[in-house]
Design an enzyme around this catalytic site. Structure first.
Site, PDB file in Angstrom:
ATOM      1  N   CYS A   1      -4.153 -17.295  14.849  1.00 37.79           N
ATOM      2  CA  CYS A   1      -3.689 -16.553  16.017  1.00 37.79           C
ATOM      3  C   CYS A   1      -3.773 -17.461  17.237  1.00 37.79           C
ATOM      4  CB  CYS A   1      -4.575 -15.333  16.279  1.00 37.79           C
ATOM      5  SG  CYS A   1      -4.282 -13.971  15.155  1.00 37.79           S
TER       6      CYS A   1
ATOM      7  N   ARG B   1       0.817  -1.207   0.000  1.00 40.34           N
ATOM      8  CA  ARG B   1       0.000   0.000   0.000  1.00 40.34           C
ATOM      9  C   ARG B   1       0.849   1.255   0.000  1.00 40.34           C
ATOM     10  NH1 ARG B   1      -4.947  -0.392   3.369  1.00 40.34           N
ATOM     11  NH2 ARG B   1      -5.474  -1.197   1.323  1.00 40.34           N
ATOM     12  N   TYR B   2       1.942   1.215   0.743  1.00 44.93           N
ATOM     13  CA  TYR B   2       2.809   2.385   0.866  1.00 44.93           C
ATOM     14  C   TYR B   2       4.038   2.143   0.003  1.00 44.93           C
ATOM     15  CZ  TYR B   2      -0.292   2.818   4.875  1.00 44.93           C
ATOM     16  OH  TYR B   2      -1.404   2.886   5.664  1.00 44.93           O
TER      17      TYR B   2
ATOM     18  N   ASP C   1     -11.550   0.157  13.477  1.00 46.14           N
ATOM     19  CA  ASP C   1     -11.983   0.065  12.074  1.00 46.14           C
ATOM     20  C   ASP C   1     -13.453  -0.339  11.961  1.00 46.14           C
ATOM     21  OD1 ASP C   1      -9.549   0.743  10.913  1.00 46.14           O
ATOM     22  OD2 ASP C   1      -8.827  -1.336  10.926  1.00 46.14           O
TER      23      ASP C   1
ATOM     24  N   CYS D   1      -8.987 -11.803  18.903  1.00 47.29           N
ATOM     25  CA  CYS D   1      -9.488 -10.581  19.519  1.00 47.29           C
ATOM     26  C   CYS D   1     -10.883 -10.293  18.970  1.00 47.29           C
ATOM     27  CB  CYS D   1      -8.575  -9.404  19.191  1.00 47.29           C
ATOM     28  SG  CYS D   1      -6.864  -9.700  19.622  1.00 47.29           S
TER      29      CYS D   1
ATOM     30  N   ARG E   1       7.258  -0.218   1.610  1.00 42.55           N
ATOM     31  CA  ARG E   1       7.136  -1.305   2.584  1.00 42.55           C
ATOM     32  C   ARG E   1       5.897  -2.132   2.280  1.00 42.55           C
ATOM     33  NH1 ARG E   1       5.747   3.597   4.069  1.00 42.55           N
ATOM     34  NH2 ARG E   1       4.201   4.069   5.667  1.00 42.55           N
TER      35      ARG E   1
ATOM     36  N   CYS F   1     -10.983  -7.668  16.145  1.00 40.23           N
ATOM     37  CA  CYS F   1     -10.019  -7.848  15.049  1.00 40.23           C
ATOM     38  C   CYS F   1     -10.494  -7.194  13.756  1.00 40.23           C
ATOM     39  CB  CYS F   1      -9.791  -9.333  14.796  1.00 40.23           C
ATOM     40  SG  CYS F   1      -8.576  -9.639  13.486  1.00 40.23           S
TER      41      CYS F   1
ATOM     42  N   ARG G   1      -8.988  -7.819  10.901  1.00 38.05           N
ATOM     43  CA  ARG G   1      -8.728  -8.755   9.807  1.00 38.05           C
ATOM     44  C   ARG G   1      -9.552 -10.026  10.012  1.00 38.05           C
ATOM     45  NH1 ARG G   1      -2.643  -8.388   9.533  1.00 38.05           N
ATOM     46  NH2 ARG G   1      -2.899  -6.245   8.845  1.00 38.05           N
TER      47      ARG G   1
ATOM     48  N   ASP H   1      -7.443   4.344  10.036  1.00 36.03           N
ATOM     49  CA  ASP H   1      -7.069   3.655   8.799  1.00 36.03           C
ATOM     50  C   ASP H   1      -8.239   3.872   7.839  1.00 36.03           C
ATOM     51  OD1 ASP H   1      -5.596   2.152   6.994  1.00 36.03           O
ATOM     52  OD2 ASP H   1      -5.043   0.662   8.500  1.00 36.03           O
TER      53      ASP H   1
ATOM     54  N   LYS I   1      -3.310   4.578   6.633  1.00 31.70           N
ATOM     55  CA  LYS I   1      -3.216   5.166   7.964  1.00 31.70           C
ATOM     56  C   LYS I   1      -3.166   6.687   7.877  1.00 31.70           C
ATOM     57  CE  LYS I   1      -0.754   1.309  10.067  1.00 31.70           C
ATOM     58  NZ  LYS I   1      -0.506   0.453   8.882  1.00 31.70           N
TER      59      LYS I   1
HETATM   60  C1  LIG Z   1       0.227  -0.517   8.818  1.00 28.07           C
HETATM   61  C2  LIG Z   1       0.715  -0.952   7.541  1.00 28.07           C
HETATM   62  C3  LIG Z   1       2.059  -0.808   7.190  1.00 28.07           C
HETATM   63  C4  LIG Z   1       3.090  -0.168   8.113  1.00 28.07           C
HETATM   64  O1  LIG Z   1       2.792   1.175   8.334  1.00 28.07           O
HETATM   65  P1  LIG Z   1       3.783   2.079   9.199  1.00 28.07           P
HETATM   66  O2  LIG Z   1       3.069   3.377   9.312  1.00 28.07           O
HETATM   67  O3  LIG Z   1       5.053   2.145   8.446  1.00 28.07           O
HETATM   68  O4  LIG Z   1       3.959   1.393  10.527  1.00 28.07           O
HETATM   69  C5  LIG Z   1       2.454  -1.241   5.940  1.00 28.07           C
HETATM   70  N1  LIG Z   1       1.573  -1.771   5.073  1.00 28.07           N
HETATM   71  C6  LIG Z   1       0.275  -1.907   5.370  1.00 28.07           C
HETATM   72  C7  LIG Z   1      -0.650  -2.460   4.353  1.00 28.07           C
HETATM   73  C8  LIG Z   1      -0.209  -1.509   6.620  1.00 28.07           C
HETATM   74  O5  LIG Z   1      -1.503  -1.650   6.924  1.00 28.07           O
END
Ligand SMILES: *Cc1c(COP(=O)(O)O)cnc(C)c1O
Length: 430
Positions: A127, A114-115, A295, A131, A118, A134, A136, A332, A339
């Site tokens: 798990c 998404r980002y 969420d 929870c 990363r 949750c 997910r 989110d 986020k």
């Molecule tokens: C939360 C998340 C991350 C990590 O986000 P950070 O703000 O770097 O901690 C990376 N990918 C996805 C899809 C996420 O939901």
């Protein structure tokens, strides 16, 4: 009422060795209404309610986490996180299957990219406990079997092929339900990729099954530095001698610990409870990282608070206590917006060359900016190579002037990322 596990009739005859063995903890999870009937002093109504909930969403709680539950208080914060409420069966219009749209940004199964730099890598859907809040829950616990080797291999191939990925977030489910060997195989393969700089593990085991943190596990993990671990404490009651020891072992192995809490109605939607939690976390060497607004996952409406409550809690911490005790408050965004930090307004006015601020106590002050600021042309390697990094306004300069342009650029990214795997998974879906 608090009792030690040895005082709980349900665990009569269990030996210390069994209790301290995480495999025993997982094998003996409480997962039926009858189990909870033996643990808790439930009214006929509570028992009937619990039976009604069974089968809708996965339910299981480790004996350890169950032992922290108050048998007499249905509002016990540990109990509320582990024992289903009939309110889960109530679906509200805003509830969604995949509230944060993790599947949109999935170039290969179990990867969410998404980002820019990363990825989230789901290595198991299991798990040690489920929870009740949750996010997910659409997948987690759906099947407790292992994620297939092919899915894992394809995910690693994606990370290998995409040089943008410098941070891999290993999550689930809970990755620490894997054996040390299974987890090590994944960590070693990801660590072997040159462009991956850091790895992070997301696990609630230190909180719900601290027995999982063994000397063997930490000895294995510390081979893969730089490694970070984010866990999930929601209430000071979860900070026990056992969870404290688990965190100390990880921290002693040089693993930086962060915490991601969820703001939950009736559990931690109180500035005092949250203050006690973040102070307790720092004492056990865990940095409060994020506080999430709950969420819009199915059947979690009864846990949601107003956003105003989150702002108020943030305001009650920032400035009043240690700066790094204050988690960032995050919503989110639905539809894959990701986020989004939400804050009180500290910047209350701006005019040319000056800004007006208010501090945590409400004191207002003016900051005078320089009259003649222009940025000098930066001579760093990236800038001289023309790599532009700007805020949202700058982004529009790159992709085009309208919202549609930004949206199209986002869609193009999804297609491009999927195409990386085209030879493996067939034609790219548009
Ligand atoms: C939360 C998340 C991350 C990590 O986000 P950070 O703000 O770097 O901690 C990376 N990918 C996805 C899809 C996420 O939901």
């Amino acid at each position: 009422m608090t009792r030690t596990w040895k005082e709980i009739p349900l665990f009569e005859g269990v030996t210390d060795e069994e209790w301290d063995d995480w495999h025993w903890q997982l094998r003996n999870r409480l997962s039926t209404a009858e189990d909870f009937d033996k643990l808790l002093n439930m009214t006929d109504q509570q028992r009937a309610d619990l039976e009604r909930c069974m089968g809708k969403f996965r339910m299981a709680v480790t004996p350890y986490y169950a032992s922290l539950m108050d048998p007499d208080d249905p509002k016990c914060p540990v109990r509320m996180q582990g024992v289903p409420s009939p309110l889960e069966l109530v679906v509200h219009g805003e509830d969604m299957e995949d509230a944060i749209a993790e599947t949109i940004d999935s170039p290969t199964p179990n990867i969410t990219h998404r980002y820019p730099d990363r990825v989230l890598f789901v290595v198991t859907e299991m798990c040690s406990m489920y929870c009740r809040h949750c996010t997910r829950r659409r997948i987690v616990g759906g099947h407790e079997s292992m994620v297939s080797q092919k899915v894992i291999a394809d995910a690693i191939t994606y990370i290998e092929r995409n040089k943008e990925v410098r941070d891999v977030l290993i999550s689930g489910g809970d990755p620490l339900v894997l054996s040390d060997e299974q987890l090590e195989e994944i960590l070693a393969r990801v660590r072997a990729i040159d462009h991956v700089e850091i790895m992070r593990i997301g696990s609630r085991m230190p909180v719900v099954c601290p027995q999982r943190i063994t000397p063997e596990l930490v000895a294995m993990l510390k081979k893969y530095h730089p490694l970070y671990l984010n866990t999930h404490f929601n209430h000071p009651k979860e900070i026990t001698p056992d969870s404290t020891r688990a965190c100390a072992m990880l921290a002693d192995a040089g693993i930086n610990l962060g915490n991601q809490s969820v703001l939950l109605r009736g559990i931690n939607d109180c500035a005092n409870v949250m203050r006690k939690l973040v102070h307790g976390l720092l004492r056990i060497r865990v940095k409060p990282y994020y506080l999430y607004q709950c969420d819009l996952a199915m059947g979690t409406n009864h846990f949601r608070t107003s956003v105003a409550k989150g702002i108020e809690i943030y305001e009650s911490l920032r400035g009043h206590t240690t700066g790094f005790a204050v988690p960032m408050y995050i919503i989110d965004a639905v539809g894959g917006g990701g986020k989004t930090p939400v804050m009180p307004n500290y910047l209350i006015s701006m005019s040319q060359h000056q800004v007006v601020l208010r501090n945590y106590e409400g004191v207002i002050s003016k900051y005078k900016e320089p009259d003649d600021y222009v940025e000098d042309e930066c001579q760093c390697e990236d800038c001289t190579a023309g790599r532009v990094r700007k805020g949202v306004a700058g982004l529009f300069d790159v992709v085009g002037p309208t919202l549609e342009d930004v949206w199209a650029a986002r869609m193009q990214k999804i297609v491009d990322r999927k195409s990386i795997m085209a030879d493996i998974q067939g034609p790219v879906e548009q």
